[in-house]
Design a protein around this motif. Structure first.
Motif, PDB file in Angstrom:
ATOM      1  N   ALA A  93       0.814  -1.216   0.000  1.00 29.77           N
ATOM      2  CA  ALA A  93       0.000   0.000   0.000  1.00 29.77           C
ATOM      3  C   ALA A  93       0.847   1.265   0.000  1.00 29.77           C
ATOM      4  N   PRO A  94       1.847   1.417   0.906  1.00 30.49           N
ATOM      5  CA  PRO A  94       2.673   2.635   0.844  1.00 30.49           C
ATOM      6  C   PRO A  94       3.406   2.772  -0.494  1.00 30.49           C
ATOM      7  N   GLY A  95       3.889   1.643  -1.035  1.00 37.06           N
ATOM      8  CA  GLY A  95       4.571   1.704  -2.323  1.00 37.06           C
ATOM      9  C   GLY A  95       3.643   2.143  -3.436  1.00 37.06           C
ATOM     10  N   THR A  96       2.393   1.665  -3.385  1.00 32.02           N
ATOM     11  CA  THR A  96       1.421   2.064  -4.397  1.00 32.02           C
ATOM     12  C   THR A  96       1.135   3.558  -4.325  1.00 32.02           C
ATOM     13  N   VAL A  97       0.994   4.089  -3.099  1.00 34.30           N
ATOM     14  CA  VAL A  97       0.768   5.530  -2.935  1.00 34.30           C
ATOM     15  C   VAL A  97       1.953   6.319  -3.484  1.00 34.30           C
ATOM     16  N   MET A  98       3.180   5.871  -3.167  1.00 31.79           N
ATOM     17  CA  MET A  98       4.379   6.552  -3.652  1.00 31.79           C
ATOM     18  C   MET A  98       4.431   6.530  -5.176  1.00 31.79           C
ATOM     19  N   LEU A  99       4.167   5.361  -5.771  1.00 27.06           N
ATOM     20  CA  LEU A  99       4.217   5.220  -7.230  1.00 27.06           C
ATOM     21  C   LEU A  99       3.147   6.067  -7.898  1.00 27.06           C
ATOM     22  N   THR A 100       1.947   6.066  -7.328  1.00 24.86           N
ATOM     23  CA  THR A 100       0.852   6.835  -7.915  1.00 24.86           C
ATOM     24  C   THR A 100       1.156   8.325  -7.895  1.00 24.86           C
ATOM     25  N   TYR A 101       1.628   8.807  -6.747  1.00 24.60           N
ATOM     26  CA  TYR A 101       1.932  10.231  -6.631  1.00 24.60           C
ATOM     27  C   TYR A 101       3.028  10.655  -7.623  1.00 24.60           C
ATOM     28  N   ALA A 102       4.100   9.876  -7.694  1.00 17.96           N
ATOM     29  CA  ALA A 102       5.226  10.230  -8.564  1.00 17.96           C
ATOM     30  C   ALA A 102       4.833  10.185 -10.033  1.00 17.96           C
ATOM     31  N   THR A 103       4.091   9.142 -10.414  1.00 15.75           N
ATOM     32  CA  THR A 103       3.728   9.014 -11.831  1.00 15.75           C
ATOM     33  C   THR A 103       2.700  10.068 -12.235  1.00 15.75           C
ATOM     34  N   ARG A 104       1.790  10.395 -11.333  1.00 16.87           N
ATOM     35  CA  ARG A 104       0.832  11.462 -11.629  1.00 16.87           C
ATOM     36  C   ARG A 104       1.566  12.787 -11.858  1.00 16.87           C
ATOM     37  N   ARG A 105       2.505  13.084 -10.974  1.00 14.92           N
ATOM     38  CA  ARG A 105       3.261  14.331 -11.107  1.00 14.92           C
ATOM     39  C   ARG A 105       4.060  14.346 -12.404  1.00 14.92           C
ATOM     40  N   PHE A 106       4.690  13.219 -12.717  1.00 17.70           N
ATOM     41  CA  PHE A 106       5.493  13.173 -13.938  1.00 17.70           C
ATOM     42  C   PHE A 106       4.614  13.221 -15.183  1.00 17.70           C
ATOM     43  N   SER A 107       3.466  12.562 -15.135  1.00 19.95           N
ATOM     44  CA  SER A 107       2.597  12.522 -16.309  1.00 19.95           C
ATOM     45  C   SER A 107       2.115  13.918 -16.686  1.00 19.95           C
ATOM     46  N   SER A 108       1.673  14.685 -15.691  1.00 22.21           N
ATOM     47  CA  SER A 108       1.200  16.036 -15.991  1.00 22.21           C
ATOM     48  C   SER A 108       2.348  16.927 -16.455  1.00 22.21           C
ATOM     49  N   PHE A 109       3.517  16.776 -15.796  1.00 22.28           N
ATOM     50  CA  PHE A 109       4.675  17.581 -16.175  1.00 22.28           C
ATOM     51  C   PHE A 109       5.164  17.217 -17.575  1.00 22.28           C
ATOM     52  N   ALA A 110       5.243  15.914 -17.863  1.00 22.58           N
ATOM     53  CA  ALA A 110       5.706  15.473 -19.178  1.00 22.58           C
ATOM     54  C   ALA A 110       4.733  15.893 -20.270  1.00 22.58           C
ATOM     55  N   GLY A 111       3.426  15.904 -19.969  1.00 24.47           N
ATOM     56  CA  GLY A 111       2.458  16.370 -20.963  1.00 24.47           C
ATOM     57  C   GLY A 111       2.679  17.823 -21.335  1.00 24.47           C
ATOM     58  N   GLY A 112       2.928  18.652 -20.311  1.00 22.04           N
ATOM     59  CA  GLY A 112       3.225  20.055 -20.597  1.00 22.04           C
ATOM     60  C   GLY A 112       4.504  20.230 -21.392  1.00 22.04           C
ATOM     61  N   MET A 113       5.533  19.431 -21.048  1.00 23.80           N
ATOM     62  CA  MET A 113       6.807  19.517 -21.771  1.00 23.80           C
ATOM     63  C   MET A 113       6.645  19.082 -23.233  1.00 23.80           C
ATOM     64  N   MET A 114       5.800  18.090 -23.466  1.00 24.77           N
ATOM     65  CA  MET A 114       5.601  17.644 -24.853  1.00 24.77           C
ATOM     66  C   MET A 114       4.851  18.705 -25.659  1.00 24.77           C
ATOM     67  N   LEU A 115       3.916  19.384 -25.019  1.00 30.29           N
ATOM     68  CA  LEU A 115       3.252  20.496 -25.707  1.00 30.29           C
ATOM     69  C   LEU A 115       4.248  21.597 -26.047  1.00 30.29           C
ATOM     70  N   LEU A 116       5.129  21.920 -25.082  1.00 27.95           N
ATOM     71  CA  LEU A 116       6.163  22.922 -25.335  1.00 27.95           C
ATOM     72  C   LEU A 116       7.121  22.444 -26.419  1.00 27.95           C
ATOM     73  N   LEU A 117       7.443  21.157 -26.410  1.00 27.67           N
ATOM     74  CA  LEU A 117       8.332  20.585 -27.423  1.00 27.67           C
ATOM     75  C   LEU A 117       7.742  20.739 -28.815  1.00 27.67           C
ATOM     76  N   VAL A 118       6.456  20.417 -28.947  1.00 29.18           N
ATOM     77  CA  VAL A 118       5.810  20.499 -30.261  1.00 29.18           C
ATOM     78  C   VAL A 118       5.667  21.951 -30.707  1.00 29.18           C
ATOM     79  N   ALA A 119       5.226  22.827 -29.794  1.00 27.44           N
ATOM     80  CA  ALA A 119       5.015  24.228 -30.156  1.00 27.44           C
ATOM     81  C   ALA A 119       6.323  24.901 -30.558  1.00 27.44           C
ATOM     82  N   SER A 120       7.359  24.725 -29.734  1.00 28.58           N
ATOM     83  CA  SER A 120       8.649  25.335 -30.072  1.00 28.58           C
ATOM     84  C   SER A 120       9.236  24.707 -31.328  1.00 28.58           C
ATOM     85  N   GLY A 121       8.995  23.397 -31.524  1.00 28.78           N
ATOM     86  CA  GLY A 121       9.489  22.743 -32.741  1.00 28.78           C
ATOM     87  C   GLY A 121       8.848  23.298 -33.991  1.00 28.78           C
ATOM     88  N   VAL A 122       7.555  23.591 -33.918  1.00 34.02           N
ATOM     89  CA  VAL A 122       6.866  24.181 -35.079  1.00 34.02           C
ATOM     90  C   VAL A 122       7.452  25.547 -35.407  1.00 34.02           C
TER      91      VAL A 122
END
Length: 652
Positions: free
Chosen positions: A177-206
């Motif tokens: 259970a603690p490991g699942t909470v840790m994994l969920t929190y970290a992946t949620r944070r990374f997923s939202s951050f990586a999504g923003g970075m990919m948008l910036l990557l595409v926009a700046s690339g264009v």
């Protein structure tokens, strides 16, 4: 691109992305990373390999510049290091890399968020400094270019460098259970951050691609364009993996997750890392390739989309209308929630529309002319046309009249063999198309090629003449009145020397003053020339460069008649052969058998940005410029700001 360059950049990329991942993932993940220092060891190893890889990059660049493999004792290496931008940037990056190695070793011994932030900052600075020696530091305006390239590179690093950290979590976080909470929190944070970075990557690339290519044919017909297309293809694969992880595995990982689920997610993340590394490698290759805007376009397709040309050349417009209709039928199908019907309409209608609006293309369709668009080139092309083309296209380039025959069938067959009217036909095609036809002939065999008869320069001269001739057809709408705020027709450049010994060219007056070009038969134009001379010292004509190019007579005759206007002695024949093409009007299109109309006096007003804005032909266009109308037009031009960039020195 060499493997050494990829290794040199990878360490900083991994530290930027991995460091940001750990800083956002929370203290529990940081403590886990310290207890099992796999990531830190990986970063230290990559940074250690990057230093000798940087030396190899320097030697490889030196060999490329010198044309030979340099010895370590070669004095030119010192010159390259100390006196070139590449050498200075390379030295700065190696210093930053050394500091990064020290910071990472410190982080391994005494991990702390401040030390990690310091390492991330060093790695980010390493990536940014390198842009100064590449396209980012060479594309004006440099500040904007550096910002766009920097945002693109840092966004890629933040996304790609964080993926190994996610693999670390999937493998190392306990399945309780603690490991699942840790994994969920970290992946949620990374997923939202990586999504923003990919948008910036595409926009700046264009935005970067728009500045590096400038026109879309370069995307398909240059080495840099092919690399960009490959990069976009692999990026789509990476985005598909990211979407699959976010939509399928991320919600499942929030609950109790067994080994099978984690292994499945690991496979997708690993595939995303491979795709992301491919994107990064192709990006590095692009940074070492000539930008598409500066490379010759070798068009790879047998067609190109040209709606105006296809519509004008089409024998019937109904196929185009029907194709667009099928495409639009997809909208009500989509509204009615019939996605498959909408998709079929999109594919069938879109394909049919693209086909109906396309025209044949050739490898040289978008080739830039080797000869500049000048009056001398146009005059030479005019002579080549008379010698080689007039027999079929007519002495006036307006096509041959069909002969009168007794039968309609024979008349139609003969008409199909006649060459087209070049006054409209050539304006619809690129300069590269015309050069290809002049070299290889028409695919239908209706026109032979002249590659063995005329050299490259002569064929480009012909292209310049044909473009000027077509511009003369469009110039029929010019009048003594300018169209305020609507420059559109570039004035062909010309070199000249006046009777007073002044040598110059039309381009040298840009951004300084307007030019009034006077083509005159002296025996008919003396009254008008005396009036211009009288007004030349008065505003606003005093701020205009008046150039007299006698069509008949000489500058000596003008001087003898007390005409002191600047009179062109060298270059007047080419000026007359070029600008007489612009003397046709809507009411007086000229004889079909003549390239230019008959006139005795014409004046052309060219604004200070290089556009032909107004024209007056004595005896044919009213109102005349003999009163105050010319002063009014000059005042309007003087108050007009720059609207378009000045015409290019080559036709397109």
């Amino acid at each position: 691109m060499s493997p050494a360059l990829l290794c040199w950049q990878t360490a900083a990329l991994m530290v930027v992305g991995g460091g940001l991942f750990l800083l956002r993932a929370g203290p529990d993940v940081g403590a886990l990373a310290f207890r099992r220092p796999v990531l830190a060891a990986l970063w230290v190893l990559l940074a250690g390999l990057a230093w000798p890889a940087g030396v190899l990059v320097f030697l490889d660049e030196a060999a490329r510049i010198l044309g030979r493999a340099p010895a370590l004792s070669d004095p030119l290496l010192r010159v390259l290091l100390l006196e070139t931008r590449f050498g200075n940037v390379w030295a700065a990056k190696q210093v930053l890399l050394s500091l990064l190695c020290v910071g990472l070793l410190w982080h391994v011994r005494r991990p702390h968020p401040r030390v990690l932030r310091f390492c991330v900052a060093l790695a980010g600075l390493f990536l940014l400094v390198g842009l100064w020696a590449g396209h980012g530091g060479a594309t004006p305006p440099v500040a904007l270019s550096m910002i766009l390239h920097g945002a693109h590179g840092l966004a890629a690093a933040a996304w790609l460098g964080g993926l190994p950290c996610w693999i670390f979590l999937l493998r190392c976080v306990p399945q309780d259970a603690p490991g699942t909470v840790m994994l969920t929190y970290a992946t949620r944070r990374f997923s939202s951050f990586a999504g923003g970075m990919m948008l910036l990557l595409v926009a700046s690339g264009v935005l970067v691609a728009a500045r590096q290519f400038e026109n879309w044919p370069a995307v398909f017909g240059t080495p840099a364009g092919k690399l960009l297309l490959a990069k976009l293809t692999i990026l789509l694969m990476a985005l598909a993996c990211a979407w699959h992880l976010r939509e399928r595995y991320l919600p499942a990982l929030e609950g109790p997750s067994g080994p099978a689920l984690r292994h499945a997610a690991l496979r997708v993340v690993s595939l995303e890392i491979v795709a992301a590394m491919g994107v990064f490698a192709l990006g590095l290759a692009l940074s070492r390739t000539t930008p598409g805007a500066h490379a010759a376009v070798d068009w790879p397709l047998p067609f190109r989309i040209a709606p105006e040309t296809a519509w004008t050349d089409a024998s019937s417009h109904w196929p185009i209308v029907a194709a667009v209709g099928v495409l639009l039928m997809g909208l009500p199908a989509l509204w009615a929630r019939r996605p498959w019907i909408a998709l079929c309409c999109l594919l069938l209608g879109g394909g049919a529309t693209a086909y109906s609006l396309s025209v044949p293309a050739f490898p040289g369709t978008y080739r830039q002319p080797d000869v500049t668009y000048t009056a001398r080139s146009i005059a030479r092309g005019r002579a080549h046309f008379t010698a080689h083309c007039a027999a079929c296209h007519g002495s006036g380039a307006r096509g041959q009249e069909p002969p009168q025959t007794d039968t309609a069938q024979a008349d139609t067959a003969q008409a199909m063999l006649l060459a087209p009217d070049l006054s409209e036909h050539t304006a619809l095609h690129t300069a590269g198309d015309m050069f290809w036809w002049l070299t290889h002939g028409m695919p239908s065999g209706a026109m032979p090629g002249f590659g063995a008869v005329l050299d490259d320069s002569a064929r480009w001269d012909l292209v310049n003449f044909l473009r000027a001739f077509a511009d003369g057809h469009r110039a029929r709408v010019l009048s003594p009145h300018i169209a305020p705020g609507r420059p559109w027709l570039g004035a062909p450049n010309f070199q000249y020397e006046t009777s007073s010994g002044v040598a110059s060219e039309l381009r040298e007056h840009r951004e300084q003053r307007a030019v009034l070009l006077v083509l005159a038969e002296l025996e008919h134009s003396m009254p008008r020339l005396r009036e211009l001379q009288k007004r030349a010292a008065e505003a606003p004509l005093a701020a205009v460069e008046v150039l007299l190019a006698p069509r008949t007579g000489t500058c000596e005759e003008a001087t003898a008649a007390d005409i002191t206007l600047p009179c062109v002695t060298l270059g007047r024949e080419a000026i007359d052969a070029t600008y007489s093409l612009m003397a046709r009007t809507l009411s007086e299109p000229g004889e079909r058998s003549l390239l230019d109309p008959v006139f005795t006096h014409a004046e052309f007003l060219i604004d200070r940005f290089g556009f032909l804005r107004a024209r007056w032909i004595a005896g044919r266009e009213e109102p005349a410029w003999e009163g105050g109308l010319l002063a009014e037009q000059l005042a309007l031009l003087a108050a007009e700001p720059k609207i378009l960039e000045s015409p290019d020195e080559h036709v397109h």
